[in-house]
Design a protein around this motif. Structure first.
Motif, mmCIF file in Angstrom:
data_model
loop_
_atom_site.group_PDB
_atom_site.id
_atom_site.type_symbol
_atom_site.label_atom_id
_atom_site.label_comp_id
_atom_site.label_asym_id
_atom_site.label_seq_id
_atom_site.Cartn_x
_atom_site.Cartn_y
_atom_site.Cartn_z
ATOM 1 N N LYS A 9 18.861 -35.649 30.008
ATOM 2 C CA LYS A 9 19.377 -36.500 28.925
ATOM 3 C C LYS A 9 20.869 -36.793 29.053
ATOM 4 O O LYS A 9 21.344 -37.796 28.533
ATOM 5 C CB LYS A 9 19.093 -35.857 27.570
ATOM 6 C CG LYS A 9 17.626 -35.875 27.214
ATOM 7 C CD LYS A 9 17.357 -35.273 25.858
ATOM 8 C CE LYS A 9 15.865 -35.352 25.565
ATOM 9 N NZ LYS A 9 15.558 -34.991 24.191
ATOM 10 N N THR A 10 21.604 -35.925 29.745
ATOM 11 C CA THR A 10 23.055 -36.129 29.850
ATOM 12 C C THR A 10 23.490 -36.608 31.235
ATOM 13 O O THR A 10 24.618 -37.052 31.400
ATOM 14 C CB THR A 10 23.809 -34.823 29.545
ATOM 15 O OG1 THR A 10 23.413 -33.816 30.486
ATOM 16 C CG2 THR A 10 23.557 -34.363 28.121
ATOM 17 N N GLY A 11 22.626 -36.470 32.226
ATOM 18 C CA GLY A 11 23.002 -36.836 33.586
ATOM 19 C C GLY A 11 23.899 -35.801 34.259
ATOM 20 O O GLY A 11 24.515 -36.070 35.277
ATOM 21 N N VAL A 12 23.983 -34.606 33.676
ATOM 22 C CA VAL A 12 24.799 -33.521 34.209
ATOM 23 C C VAL A 12 23.856 -32.485 34.805
ATOM 24 O O VAL A 12 22.889 -32.075 34.147
ATOM 25 C CB VAL A 12 25.669 -32.891 33.092
ATOM 26 C CG1 VAL A 12 26.434 -31.686 33.606
ATOM 27 C CG2 VAL A 12 26.618 -33.934 32.530
ATOM 28 N N ASN A 13 24.127 -32.056 36.034
ATOM 29 C CA ASN A 13 23.186 -31.140 36.669
ATOM 30 C C ASN A 13 23.194 -29.750 36.040
ATOM 31 O O ASN A 13 24.136 -29.361 35.356
ATOM 32 C CB ASN A 13 23.393 -31.085 38.186
ATOM 33 C CG ASN A 13 24.675 -30.404 38.593
ATOM 34 O OD1 ASN A 13 24.991 -29.309 38.127
ATOM 35 N ND2 ASN A 13 25.415 -31.030 39.483
ATOM 36 N N TYR A 38 18.573 -25.352 24.141
ATOM 37 C CA TYR A 38 19.629 -26.255 23.706
ATOM 38 C C TYR A 38 19.137 -27.102 22.538
ATOM 39 O O TYR A 38 17.945 -27.307 22.359
ATOM 40 C CB TYR A 38 20.054 -27.165 24.866
ATOM 41 C CG TYR A 38 20.697 -26.418 25.994
ATOM 42 C CD1 TYR A 38 22.060 -26.156 25.990
ATOM 43 C CD2 TYR A 38 19.951 -25.967 27.077
ATOM 44 C CE1 TYR A 38 22.665 -25.461 27.026
ATOM 45 C CE2 TYR A 38 20.546 -25.276 28.119
ATOM 46 C CZ TYR A 38 21.904 -25.024 28.086
ATOM 47 O OH TYR A 38 22.491 -24.326 29.110
ATOM 48 N N THR A 39 20.080 -27.632 21.772
ATOM 49 C CA THR A 39 19.757 -28.487 20.633
ATOM 50 C C THR A 39 20.223 -29.911 20.910
ATOM 51 O O THR A 39 20.932 -30.170 21.895
ATOM 52 C CB THR A 39 20.450 -27.973 19.355
ATOM 53 O OG1 THR A 39 21.871 -28.114 19.518
ATOM 54 C CG2 THR A 39 20.101 -26.520 19.079
ATOM 55 N N GLU A 40 19.878 -30.804 20.022
ATOM 56 C CA GLU A 40 20.341 -32.192 20.134
ATOM 57 C C GLU A 40 21.869 -32.262 20.078
ATOM 58 O O GLU A 40 22.478 -33.113 20.721
ATOM 59 C CB GLU A 40 19.725 -33.052 19.026
ATOM 60 C CG GLU A 40 18.236 -33.272 19.173
ATOM 61 C CD GLU A 40 17.854 -34.078 20.408
ATOM 62 O OE1 GLU A 40 18.547 -35.070 20.732
ATOM 63 O OE2 GLU A 40 16.857 -33.717 21.064
ATOM 64 N N ALA A 41 22.494 -31.359 19.312
ATOM 65 C CA ALA A 41 23.961 -31.349 19.224
ATOM 66 C C ALA A 41 24.597 -31.056 20.579
ATOM 67 O O ALA A 41 25.721 -31.493 20.849
ATOM 68 C CB ALA A 41 24.414 -30.324 18.191
ATOM 69 N N ASP A 42 23.889 -30.339 21.442
ATOM 70 C CA ASP A 42 24.427 -30.037 22.765
ATOM 71 C C ASP A 42 24.532 -31.282 23.639
ATOM 72 O O ASP A 42 25.381 -31.354 24.525
ATOM 73 C CB ASP A 42 23.582 -28.964 23.462
ATOM 74 C CG ASP A 42 23.737 -27.602 22.806
ATOM 75 O OD1 ASP A 42 24.881 -27.236 22.472
ATOM 76 O OD2 ASP A 42 22.716 -26.905 22.624
ATOM 77 N N ILE A 43 23.691 -32.266 23.375
ATOM 78 C CA ILE A 43 23.786 -33.534 24.114
ATOM 79 C C ILE A 43 25.140 -34.176 23.822
ATOM 80 O O ILE A 43 25.854 -34.587 24.742
ATOM 81 C CB ILE A 43 22.629 -34.482 23.745
ATOM 82 C CG1 ILE A 43 21.294 -33.887 24.195
ATOM 83 C CG2 ILE A 43 22.844 -35.863 24.369
ATOM 84 C CD1 ILE A 43 20.077 -34.638 23.667
ATOM 85 N N SER A 44 25.501 -34.246 22.554
ATOM 86 C CA SER A 44 26.809 -34.803 22.174
ATOM 87 C C SER A 44 27.937 -33.952 22.736
ATOM 88 O O SER A 44 28.938 -34.487 23.220
ATOM 89 C CB SER A 44 26.943 -34.887 20.656
ATOM 90 O OG SER A 44 26.038 -35.823 20.138
ATOM 91 N N ALA A 45 27.785 -32.637 22.666
ATOM 92 C CA ALA A 45 28.830 -31.745 23.176
ATOM 93 C C ALA A 45 29.079 -31.992 24.666
ATOM 94 O O ALA A 45 30.228 -32.063 25.101
ATOM 95 C CB ALA A 45 28.455 -30.287 22.934
#
Length: 133
Positions: A9-13, A38-45
């Protein structure tokens, strides 16, 4: 969500996400089986971490200011984080100093390169380098 989902979801490995956790930038819940949750908030983080890294901040500085950054798509800073601006100003001054030092280094390298190119071309009247150093 598991680390693979967050990576997707973030494109980070995954390895980088684990590094963010080691640097105390992410704090996933550990399940009984040892998996990270992880939670949805971690995507924003993660998006905020990436933006702050792109701005030239170190992970140590990001760890100090990340709690001040909110918002899903853009960075917003609530007024309750007075040290945020101070940290950004300090880092900006540090980057400006580094740029000045790099420009000086570039000028010295240009002089050395010019001298080397002239020597390679057989020019006998070589400029002195000590004037620039």
């Amino acid at each position: 969500m598991r680390i693979g989902d967050l990576a997707h979801k973030t494109g980070v490995n995954r390895r980088l996400l684990r590094y963010y956790e080691e640097q105390d930038l992410l704090r996933p819940v550990r399940l009984d089986n040892g998996y990270r949750e992880y939670t949805e908030a971690d995507i924003s983080a993660v998006r905020h971490i990436r933006a702050l890294l792109a701005a030239g901040l170190s992970t140590a500085v990001i760890a100090r200011v990340l709690h001040c950054v909110h918002g899903d798509d853009e960075l917003t800073v609530p007024s309750g984080c007075p040290t945020f601006i101070e940290n950004l100003r300090r880092e900006r001054a540090h980057i400006a100093k580094m740029i000045t030092q790099l420009q000086s280094s570039q000028g010295i390298l240009d002089s050395i390169l010019d001298a080397a190119l002239q020597q390679a071309a057989g020019v006998t009247d070589l400029p002195t380098l000590s004037a620039r150093v």
